[in-house]
Each structure stands twice: as C-alpha cells, then as structure tokens.
Design a protein around this motif. Structure first.
Motif, PDB file in Angstrom:
ATOM      1  N   GLN D 122      -3.411  -6.243  -1.819  1.00 54.61           N
ATOM      2  CA  GLN D 122      -3.010  -4.850  -2.047  1.00 54.61           C
ATOM      3  C   GLN D 122      -3.305  -3.980  -0.823  1.00 54.61           C
ATOM      4  OE1 GLN D 122      -1.506  -3.277  -4.560  1.00 54.61           O
ATOM      5  NE2 GLN D 122      -1.348  -4.900  -6.087  1.00 54.61           N
ATOM      6  N   LYS D 125      -0.929  -4.848   1.992  1.00 53.70           N
ATOM      7  CA  LYS D 125       0.405  -4.334   1.714  1.00 53.70           C
ATOM      8  C   LYS D 125       0.462  -2.838   2.033  1.00 53.70           C
ATOM      9  CE  LYS D 125       3.575  -3.970  -2.229  1.00 53.70           C
ATOM     10  NZ  LYS D 125       3.154  -3.011  -3.255  1.00 53.70           N
ATOM     11  N   GLU D 129       2.651  -1.076   4.972  1.00 54.80           N
ATOM     12  CA  GLU D 129       3.740  -0.157   4.641  1.00 54.80           C
ATOM     13  C   GLU D 129       3.442   1.291   5.012  1.00 54.80           C
ATOM     14  OE1 GLU D 129       4.652  -0.700   0.497  1.00 54.80           O
ATOM     15  OE2 GLU D 129       5.158  -2.821   0.792  1.00 54.80           O
TER      16      GLU D 129
END
Lengths: 87, 218, 275, 772
Positions: D122, D125, D129
């Motif tokens: 998580q 990610k 991003e």
C-alpha cells in the motif's frame, strides 16, 4: 528487621578515618565514601529502638557532623506497593 | 341428597392421624425455616440501609418488605436481604453499588410505611452510617502513595472526607495526603467503600457514630 | 352448560404475577408487591402487614393506613378470602401443585380451619412483644412476590417446603389452616355481601361441588343445615363449585335472601356451621 | 542474580543513601534482586511525564508485582494509583495478540508477513502514484527513544517525507516552540529540584495534584517544611490543586494572555526588573501578529526571521504601555490589584519564584505566546537558571521529552534541536544516517491536525499509527472519524488493546508494551531512563521498533537499520547519541543508563548529570566565571518577545453560551487504553462526567448525576453531571475528561490551533448545555 540507608557527613579530610571506624561496628556496612566527605552506609538492627540508638551513637562519634536517614525499611512482609498482578 | 360421602366429616382415625402428623410437620417446617432464616448473618451486624432508615430495630418492624424503595432506586443500589429476620428488607451493598444520593431521594418517597423516614428531604442530613478507615497500614494514601480515590469520589468532598497533608519521613521529600473522615458530615453513602482500589476496601461504612471522637492521630 | 369461572380466575391470578413482574420489564404503572404497592398512583397496602408494622414499630403513616383500609374495604365487598382464590400467588402455586400430585385430594382436612386464627393471634402478640413482624419475615406470599420482582430465589425454599409438606402429608394445610393472612381475611369475609348461593331445588345431590371445593367445610351447612348460601369466611370465592355443578344449583351474587329457617331440618343457627 | 530479600532491601537502602548524598552511583545488581523466585528489574513508569522509577517483579515469565523504586530520585519509592497498578495494564483480557487485516467489515487474523507485505504494498503504491508526501507515520510521546529514532530515520532518511508526527503535538508543541524561539534549545533549564528549593510557585493552568501526582506531593512537602513557601493557583477551574494552594486566582479562559502582559506592564512600570540581567542576557523581539487559528485547511502561518523585528528595551517598554492591569482586569477577570500583587511576587528579590504550567498554557490557540510571556517574567526579573527559581513546563507523556522532542519526531524536526528547514542540520543528520543529504526533504511535513485533515481531503493515502489513539484524542473528531470510516486512506494501527482507533484501521498490529521490550524514556526534567525487556509480549505481539524495521526492509530501506539482533536497542541508542554529543544535549553511553535510575542531560564528561543548564554552577558548557550563559541562543542572548493580546478562536455567544474545557484526572491516563483495563481504576472512576458550576447547574435545573447534553457546532454528547465534586469550573464554563472511550468528548472540541506550534486548543470552545 529495620534496615536503613544513611548518609554520614564528615569533614572531607576525616571521612576515611570515620568510615573505617564505622565499618568496625556490627550492623554497619559502609558502601562508599564520597569526595565531599559523605559516607554512604547501610545499618541493620534488631529493633527500631536499637537502630535509633545506633544512629545516636554515630552522631556522637568524633569527626561526624551529621547523620541523615535516606531510606528506612521496617517491614519484613510484602514490599511496598507489592500486589499480585494481572488477576 | 346422598349420604355416602366419606369426607363430609372428620373421621376419628383421620383426626388422630392429623393430630399426630401436623405438629410433626409444623416442627419440621419450623426447623427448616429457622435454619434458612435465623442464621446469624447480616441482620445481626451492621446493615447499610437506604437513606432515611429509622433505627435498626424499629426499621425491621416498620418495613413491610414491599421492595418499592429498591424499585425506585435508579442505580439498583438497593437490594433486598434474602435471609434471617431481615428477609425482604432493603440494604445497600456499597462495595457493589453505593448510594449515589439522588437529590430527590426517590427511595424515601417510595416507602409506604415510614420505615424510611418521609421527613428525610436533604441528602446532606442523611445518616446511613459513617465511613471509617479500618486498615490504616493498608491504606495506600497513608502509605504515601498518591491514591486518595475515596476522597476525590466522595460526594461531600472536603466536607465528609478531607486530605490532611503531612511530611513523609520515609522519602524525606514527599507528602502523605491522608484521607480523614469527618463523622459530623459523613452521610454513609458508601461511595468511598465502593471506590477503594484495594481488594478488601480499607475504608468502609460502619454504624453511624453519633458521638464525635477523635481516633485520628499521627 | 355450566359456567366457566375458572377462566377469569386464572386470568386474575396470572395477571397478579404479571403485575408483580411488570417493574422488571421496565413498566412503571405498578410497583411494590402484595404487602404494599402502588398501582396507577394509588397506594395499596396489605392490612395485616400494616397492622404488624404499626404495632411493631409505632410508626404510623396516614397514607399507609389509608391504603390498608382501601384494600380491606375492597376485600370486604368481594369476600375477604377471595384474595386467596383470586390473587394470592401462593394459593395459585399450591393449586398448581395439586394438579401434579395424584395422591392429594382437594380439601384434605389435616388441621382444623380455626388453627389460622390462633396463628394470627400468635403473630400479633409476637409483633407487639418483640417488634419482629413475624408473618412478614416468614410469609411465603412476600417471598414469592420478591422472587418474581427481584429474583431473590433462595427464600423460595419456604414455598417449596410448603409444597412438599402438602404434597406428601397434609394437603392444602398452609392455605386452609395455617396462613394468618387467610385467617385475617376470613374474619372480614364473614360479613361480606358477595356470597355463593345455593338453589336447593336444582340440586341432584351428586356431590361434585363438595369434591371440588378446596374448603368443603363451607358447603357442609348447605347439606347439613339446609342453608341457602355459603356464609363461612373460609370460602375463597373460587367458584369451582359453580363451574362443576351440572344443574347450576349454585350461583354467586350480592343479594341472597336471609336463611329461610323453615327449610332447615334441624333449625340450628347457621353461624355455628363454620368450624 | 541471587540476592536475598534482605540483601535486596539493603541494596535499596544503599542506593537511596547514595542518591541522598548526591551521587549517582549504583551497582547493577541492585536492579535485580531475587526473592521468592521473583526477579526485580528497574523501569520508569509507563504513564505520565513525571518519570517515577518502579521496580518490576517478574516470576515465571509474568510480572507479578510492581512497586515504587526506593532508589528512584523522582519518587523515592512512591507511586500514584496508576503506577501502583502498572502491571495490570499489561494483562487486560483483550490484549491484541495477532495481526488483523480488514476484510470488508470484519477483521481477519493474519500472519506478520501477510500484514507487513500488505502495508508495504500500500505504501509503495501510494508513493509511486502520489509521491512520498502521500504517506505518513503518526507516533507518540510514549514511544521509546529507539522507536522514535527508527521512525524518524525511516521516514525522513528512508522514505523521504517529513510526514512524521508524534501525538506530543497535541500535548506540548507550544512549549517546544517557545523554548526554541526564546532559548534556542528545547527543554527546561531547571529540574524537579526546584520544587524542593524554591519558595514561590505560580501554577498557570495546571492541575498538578491530579496530572503530576507524585511531583505535586514533592511540591507540597516543600510547603509543609517551609512556612514561607507559597503556592498560587491561577486557573479557570477549582481543582484538587486549588485545595492545597495558598491562593486561587480565577481567570477567564484565554485571559492568561492579558494577565501576563499586564504583569509585565507592572514589572516594567515599577522597575521591578533586573536591569543587569536584562542588559547582559536579553534581546527584545516582536514577531508576526494577527495570527489565524488554523480553522481553514492548509492555512499557513510561519514566523520566519524576516518577520521578526528587533526592539530596544525602550521600544519594548513603550509597546507594553497599553497593557494596564485595569485593561487586563476586563479581559482576564483577575482584579487589577491582584495583577499588581502578582507582579510584585515575580519582582520580589527575596523570593525564589517558579512558574509551572502544562496543558492550560500549551493547548492554547496562542500557546507559544503564553509560554513566551511566562519566560518574559523570569527573564526580566532574572529568576532563571538558579536553583529553586525557574520556569518549568510540565509534560504529560513518559517520553514526550525524550522521544518527541529530543529525537525530534515532529514534522519539522531532526534529532537534538535540529530542523529540516536548515540545510546544515539536514547534512549533519544525513551524515550520521548514512544517506545522501538531498534525501531528507526540506519541506516541513504535515502537522498532526493537517495530517488527519489531509486524510479527509484524500491527499494522504496511507497512515501508520503507533502507540497512540488519535481517533479518540484529536479535536473536531467527527470530521476525522468520518474520513476514516469512509476509508479515504489506508490506516494501520499498532497498539496493545482494541481502541477507538483500531476499530477504524485496515490493519491492526499487536505491539509489545513497556517491559515487554527494551527502551529508553526521557521525562520532564531531562532525565533519560532506561529499562531492559523483562517478559515476553503475549501471542505474536512485536515491539514497534521491530515492526518499523521489518516494514523498512520491505520498502527497500533495510540497509538503514543494520543493527545486530542482540543489542539492537543499545546500537540504536548509541547511533542516536551521536546527534547529542557536543550540542549541550549530551547523553551518556547506553551502558551508564543501564546502571542508574536515569541521568539528566547534558551528561558531563565525568558521567554525572546536569541539574541546571546555562549556569556555570552546574552546566559544563558554561565556563567558570561566565555565570549564566545562554549558549544555545543567538549571540548568547535569549529573546523577550512582545506578544500582544488576541482573542480566542471561538467565544461563547447566545447560542453556545458556555466555555468547554477538557483535561485529565488522576485515576486514568489519556484515552484510557491502559488504565481502562485495570479493574481497580475502572471501579474508582468508571465514566467521564461533566463538571458544572453549582449556580449554572441550578439555573439550568441540572442536579448532580443528571444526564446533560453538551452541544457545540461540531458535535453533541451526553454526560453525567458532576456538581461540587473533584473540580468546579468557574461560572459559565464546563469541564470534562477525555479518558472515556465510550464518550468521545473530543467531538465537541474545536480544531483551532496555535499558528506557531500547531497545537490544538482543547481547553476552549463554545457549547450549549441542556438537561438530557
């Protein structure tokens, strides 16, 4: 059985001599002599009265300025604040 | 009208049988009842009664055991005794739930018989009992720890219980803050007994002390 | 078709229990128990409990006395021991107990009915002398009431003992002969206007009424002395006799003619018919 | 170590005697005395910032007893009631023992690998991003120094974001900023000895009797011994402290800002100041004014050096002219005569004056300013850096000082008073950490309130919460909880029990607590205390350091933490210690701390502690003959700030006519996660109550123990009324405690914060009160 931690204040130059004399007494353990003339000792006696007499005796000793009580334990049973934990 | 009923009168045999058996049964019932009821128990010692309860002996007579006071208590603090001569009479097990001194005293209002004196209207004047520190050696506050839970929880804080600070010679630089109960103010609500953190509370409510004596000594 | 008085009677008995339990369920229209209660704002008190409390403690609260008088007058109208037959949970319990005990027949006569009066007298004397409200301490009625409202189960040993004694040795002995409250109400009931009447002309003499009556003694004058109504205070107005009679020879009401002495065979005074 | 009970008592006696003699010599075996198979070890108490020492008795892998450590210099064998039941806080029935992962509305048991892999995925990610500033770590003043240090190194030196905050932001951030902008170095110059040596104590909004129990007992003892000692309690609420004080001065909420200015006015007007001290040590400054309250998201306010104007003493005096006692009487509610009297107390040369404060001053929408003004009193009168006369900011967490402040786990800080905005500081940190200097971002991270607002805005994608319970303790809690409930961010919570925060988490990790791990805490008086692991944590629980390092490995930053498995805590501490050496915040080697009951930094070359900083009498960094030297301040001159009066963020009005204040009580601690598991403490105090002034209650028809509804613009809550109990707020205000997890009182609180310290104001907002 009362056990006490005491600080014996002396003139720095006399401290080591006093410490030796103290160590000779029964029931007194000298744990350390500090540079400023303080002697750290632990005394042990059968009763509180005997202990008080012992301290009085120390105060009369030559070279001793004062005797200060730092810690006093007069219980034999459960230690202070002890309790069964967790249940 | 038929005459062959056999239970219209008491036959001699039946009567004798009844006369012999009945006292036996009564005696048995009494023995059984007594063993349940008259066990030496709470009724013989101090029982913490709800606010306004009249003197113990008269209370036992005046209370009709209707349980209305218990039903009126919003905290379910009032319970009913279930044995001995006080059976069915209300009491407060302060260690479980103490009396929180409702300002309108619903329990007193509920009492039909005057066992809880209807003249009791001010909570400060209630005298259910008097708190006592029963184990001074055990009391954490008197041992110098910062506990004083009883004091801070007391609904009459600084009146019924005050803190009396004194030097703690054992550490040489701390204060012993001893909780002291003032009998003339203590209403005996048992909040202190309830709050005490020790397994066996060192502050408990005992019989109201009418005469003020000073058992508080250094 | 016989009448079905058992239905309202069971309803009232059950209703009493529900009323006692209602505070547990959170309702507020009723509080207390049979010793003293508050129903829809009206204070009601058991007169015997009131008597004991007043004698024992010397404390008298007017509203308490008023509540007791209210109850007394109520039971006076409906016949004092109607309390036993319609309201008392112990009466209900022992009735139910009978159903499960095949040995026990109704109306077992163990002790004379009058024993209750002496017990009542003894209770009042004890209260006056010691201040211990003897009957309130032992009363199975109070115990059951509190068991229902407060789940205090230990004292239920007392009603259980009663059931046991009745089941094994002395049928109905508690309610018939021992209960001082029953005896107290029996005294009022003697004078109460609501009575069971007897229509001799319809009676076929089958004896069913006597068989079903928990206190058959009260029906005896109807047979023995030709009385036309049940006068004895011990009648609980359970109306089981009405329900069982195939000929409707019994009825209940306020207005029965005075005893037609002419029909009595022997002409003994009716008052003496009660044991 | 086979010591008998008697030997143990003797050891304690000797240790106490050494402490009394002023020597910090202790033999290691004293910490471990055996009795009935019980092994004793030393540890600091797990709760407040006082830092009491306790002895922990272990038998059969379980703590069987705790007791005050007679050799503990702070408490000399005493405890408060929380400390007495310390061990029970670890043995609640519902300890978390295994990692849990959210599957829809259920939490499913998982292995550590699953949980950590998920967290790392998580985080990766989000970073891929949205950049590293989309992730955060929210820690605690209850973290050990090692935990805080590893967290700081991981976030700032590894992941490359300054989104690292401790819950201490809610607790004493205002004190931090004021220490920095006044003295140039965080944490007090004085210590607890001042409580024994002074003769006048002015409490500014501190309920010491309940919040710092053992310390208060020490202060009162001074009062009992010396009749001259005077205790003045200035507060908005009458407390147990008030009861023992000589004088209570009621003050309106926010009135401290006015009263302090007026006291300074009188000191200047009547020439009560110490001219020589001022000339030698003080420079006068005026900062940026008309500050906002942070109520709008992303509201920025910074006091850069460009915003600061230097003043002459005369200019300063002129600026202070309008702040007359008569004016202050209107704003603060303190009679003008009383203000004059207070000025003379501070100005009295024969009195050793100490100011003590805590959350009343720090949790304040002008908290830094109030801190500054208190320092002004001491700096103008020269009552500072001397035994028995000092200002002392009391802290509330066991290592708010050690972990949050010294290690610098704030969004803008690096260890040992350094900040991320300073390039030299970044370079030094990067050097010790062995990372390129560019790795540490210069941009200040999200401070606590903004961090959780950023979740609501959807800007923060991942947050890991360790050792604290923000979803009960943050202000304007409804917004924060709703954001979490709508799963706007991936939330990880490490704790020892289920809390109001774990219920909102995506991953819950079971932590080791207190003596289930090794650690170091730093208390209010700069005392660094160490303890060893004594028992195993239950189930699969792991200490927070382990969790962070395992996570770091999965994030590719494992190389930052090359610590040996055995001696890991020592290695981390020794690495951290490098930051402190030579900075005036010097720490002793780890081995020293293992032997003693804590040492107050800066630790001298000979291994002894420093009780008073900035004075030649005690501080090694001040040469003999220099007297007092504020060696951390620019030009060795401390700042006296001109801080005007500005009104609070929200004031009672017709619709919300009452002040609302929250606080602590003796029996429970913070959000009750630990004390709530102790049956004895639950028995003592079972629920939060709301305190009202008797007259207000009467007017509203509220009686003791009635249910009362409190409503603010942000939330509404029902509490039991307490009238005439342990505390009585002044007319027009109500008070409640925040420990009760069933009553989220912080839903009421406003999220206004001090613009400089970003510390929210939990002490003031407007509410209405109704009988429920």
């Amino acid at each position: 059985m009362p056990i006490s931690g005491i600080v014996v204040s002396c003139r720095p130059e006399e401290a080591s001599g006093v410490a030796e004399k103290l160590a000779g007494n029964q029931g007194i353990e000298v744990h350390g002599v500090l540079a400023d003339g303080k002697i750290v000792a632990v005394i042990e006696a059968d009763t509180i009265d005997a202990e008080v007499d012992l301290v009085k005796g120390l105060q009369q000793m030559e070279g001793v300025i004062s005797v200060q009580l730092a810690y006093h334990n007069f219980e034999d049973a459960a230690p202070e604040g002890a309790h069964p934990a967790g249940f | 009208m038929p005459k062959e009923r056999d239970d219209s009168g008491i036959s001699r045999r039946r009567f004798l049988k009844g006369g012999a058996l009945a006292p036996l049964a009564l005696a048995l019932a009494t023995a059984g009842g007594a063993s349940v009821y008259l066990r030496p128990g709470e009724a013989h010692g101090f029982v913490l009664r709800p606010p306004g309860a009249i003197a113990a002996r008269r209370f036992l007579a005046a209370c009709v055991r209707c349980g209305k006071c218990a039903q009126a208590c919003p905290y379910h603090a009032i319970r009913l005794q279930d044995r001995s001569v006080g059976i069915g009479t209300p009491y407060i097990a302060a260690r479980q739930i103490p009396c929180y001194l409702c300002p309108d005293l619903p329990c007193v209002k509920a009492c039909p018989s005057g066992a809880l004196d209807p003249k009791t209207t001010e909570v400060e004047k209630v005298r259910m009992g008097t708190a006592q520190i029963v184990d001074r050696e055990g009391c954490l506050s008197i041992r110098g720890l910062r506990c004083e839970v009883c004091y801070r929880q007391c609904p009459l804080i600084d009146q019924a219980i005050t803190l009396e600070p004194r030097h703690n010679p054992r550490t040489g630089e701390h204060t012993i803050m001893e909780p002291v109960v003032h009998r003339e103010k203590c209403v005996g609500c048992g909040v202190c007994e309830n709050a005490c953190v020790l397994p066996k509370p060192v502050i408990v409510v005992r019989e109201t002390v009418e005469v003020q004596r000073d058992s508080y000594d250094f | 078709m016989t009448s079905r008085w058992w239905l309202p009677r069971r309803a009232v008995q059950t209703g009493t229990i529900l009323l006692l339990a209602s505070p547990v369920a959170g309702f507020t229209f009723f509080s207390g128990n049979l010793a003293s209660a508050e129903l829809a704002g009206v204070r009601l008190s058991d007169p015997l409990a009131c008597l004991q409390a007043v004698i024992g403690s010397g404390v008298l609260i007017p509203s308490f006395l008023f509540g007791a008088l209210l109850v007394t007058s109520g039971y006076f109208v409906f016949g004092g021991r109607s309390f036993c037959g319609w309201v008392c949970p112990v009466g209900f319990l022992t009735e139910l107990g009978e159903k499960f005990s095949s040995k026990v027949r109704r109306g077992g006569r163990f002790l004379p009915l009058a024993t209750g009066r002496y017990i009542l007298a003894a209770v009042l004397v004890t209260v006056a002398a010691t201040g211990v409200p003897l009957f309130e301490v032992l009363s199975p009625i109070g115990i059951m009431g509190r068991a229902i409202a407060f789940a205090s189960l230990v004292p239920l040993l007392v009603p259980a003992a009663i059931l046991l004694v009745e089941g094994v040795a002395a049928p109905r002995v508690w309610c018939r002969s021992l209960c001082p409250l029953g005896a107290f109400y029996a005294i009022i009931a003697r004078f109460s206007p609501l009575k069971v009447g007897f229509h001799r002309e319809r009676c076929t003499g089958c004896g069913d009424c006597v068989a079903v009556c928990p206190v058959p003694e009260v029906l005896e004058p109807l047979w023995d002395q030709g009385a036309c109504r049940v006068c004895a205070g011990e009648c609980t107005r359970c109306l089981a006799c009405l329900d069982i009679c195939p000929e409707r020879a019994l009825s209940v009401g306020f207005r029965f003619k005075k005893e037609p002495h002419s029909v009595t065979d022997v002409g003994r005074p009716i008052e003496k018919s009660a044991p | 170590m086979g010591l008998s009970r008697r030997d143990f008592i003797k050891a304690c006696a000797a240790a106490a005697a050494f402490a009394a003699a002023g020597a910090s010599v202790a033999r290691p075996e004293w910490a471990e005395a055996a009795e009935d198979g019980i092994t004793w070890g030393k540890a600091p108490c797990r709760y407040c910032g006082v830092g009491c020492s306790v002895l922990v008795g272990v038998k059969g892998g379980r703590i069987v007893s705790t007791k005050g450590d007679p050799a503990g210099p702070v408490n000399k064998g005493l405890n408060c009631i929380k400390g007495y039941f310390l061990s029970k806080a670890l043995y609640g029935k519902d300890r978390l023992t295994t990692p849990l992962i959210r599957k829809g509305n259920r939490m499913v048991e998982a292995s550590w690998d699953e949980a950590l892999d998920l967290i790392a995925a998580q985080y990766k990610k989000a970073i891929a991003e949205h950049g590293p500033d989309s992730v955060a770590l929210y820690g605690s003043g209850q973290w050990t120094i090692q935990e805080g240090y590893v967290a700081s190194k991981l976030m700032k030196g590894g992941i490359g974001t300054n989104n690292l905050e401790p819950n201490a932001r809610l607790c004493m951030a205002s004190a931090v900023v004021a220490f920095m902008n006044t003295f140039g170095s965080d944490e007090p110059m004085g210590c607890y000895d001042d409580l024994d040596l002074g003769d006048t104590y002015v409490l500014w909004g501190a309920n010491m009797a309940e919040a710092h129990p053992v310390l208060f007992s020490r202060l009162i003892d001074n009062k009992l011994k010396h009749p001259k000692v005077k205790l003045i309690d200035i507060a908005t609420r009458r407390t147990r402290t008030t009861k023992m004080a000589d004088e209570f001065i009621a003050i309106k909420p926010h009135g401290d800002l006015a009263a302090l200015n007026a006291i300074i006015h009188v000191i200047l007007r009547d020439k009560l100041y110490d001219e020589a001290f001022v000339a030698k040590h003080v420079s006068f400054k005026r900062g940026k004014e008309n500050a906002p309250y942070g109520l709008k998201d992303k509201e920025a306010f910074n006091e850069t050096p460009a915003d600061v104007k230097n003043l002459s003493f005369e200019e300063y005096k002129a600026l202070m002219k309008p702040y007359t006692p008569q004016w202050a009487q209107k704003v603060s509610g303190i009679p003008a005569a009383k203000i004059e009297e207070l000025a003379r107390v501070y100005g009295d040369k024969s009195r050793k004056v100490n100011s003590l404060w805590t959350m009343g001053v720090n949790q304040h929408s002008r908290g830094v300013w109030v801190n500054n003004l208190i320092y002004n009193l001491h700096l103008l009168t020269g009552k500072i850096c001397k035994p028995g006369e000092n200002p002392l900011s009391l802290t509330g967490q066991p290592s708010a000082c050690g972990t949050a402040r010294e290690v610098g786990t704030f969004a803008h800080r690096l260890p040992a008073d350094m900040v991320v905005m300073n390039e030299a500081h970044r370079k030094k940190a990067a050097g010790i950490w062995g990372v390129p200097a560019e790795k540490i971002p210069a941009k200040v991270g999200l401070h606590t309130v903004e961090m959780f607002r950023a979740i609501d805005r959807g800007e923060l994608k991942c947050i890991w919460i360790q050792c604290t319970n923000p979803f009960q303790s943050l202000p304007n809690l409804n917004r924060v909880r709703k954001a979490a409930q709508s799963r706007k961010a991936f939330i990880v919570v490490s704790d020892i029990y289920p809390t109001r925060s774990t219920e909102l988490a995506d991953v819950v990790l079971p932590s080791a607590s207190w003596v289930e791990k090794e650690g170091v805490f730093g208390n209010t008086e700069r005392r660094t205390q160490q303890w060893f692991k004594m028992v195993n944590a239950p189930g699969k629980s792991k200490e927070d350091v382990w969790q962070l390092i395992e996570f770091a490995k999965r994030m590719g930053h494992g190389a930052l933490f090359p610590y040996p498995e055995k001696g890991m805590h020592r290695a981390i501490f020794e690495e951290y210690r490098k930051f402190t050496l030579g900075t005036g915040k010097d720490l002793a080697p780890y081995g020293t701390y293992a032997k003693v009951r804590g040492l107050r930094w800066p630790v001298k070359a000979n291994g002894t502690e420093t009780r008073w900083r900035y004075t030649e009498a005690d501080d090694e960094h001040v040469a003999k003959g220099e007297g007092i030297k504020f060696y951390k301040a620019p030009n060795n001159k401390v700042s006296v700030w001109f801080r005007p009066y500005e009104p609070p963020a929200e004031v009672p009005d017709r619709n919300y006519p009452f002040w609302f204040c929250t606080g602590r009580l003796l029996e429970h601690w913070h959000t009750g996660t630990m004390t709530g598991r102790v049956p004895e403490l639950r028995r003592a105090v079972s629920q939060a109550t709301v305190e009202l002034h008797p007259e207000d209650a009467k007017r509203l028809g509220i009686r003791n123990r009635d249910q009362v509804r409190i409503t603010s613009r942000r939330g509404s809550i029902v509490l039991t009324a307490e009238i005439g109990g342990r505390g009585t707020p002044e007319r027009g205000s109500v008070f409640t405690t925040f420990f009760d997890e069933k009553k989220l009182v912080n839903e009421i609180c406003i999220d206004a914060f001090d613009p400089l310290s970003k510390e929210p104001d939990f002490k003031k907002c407007a509410v209405k009160i109704q009988k429920a």
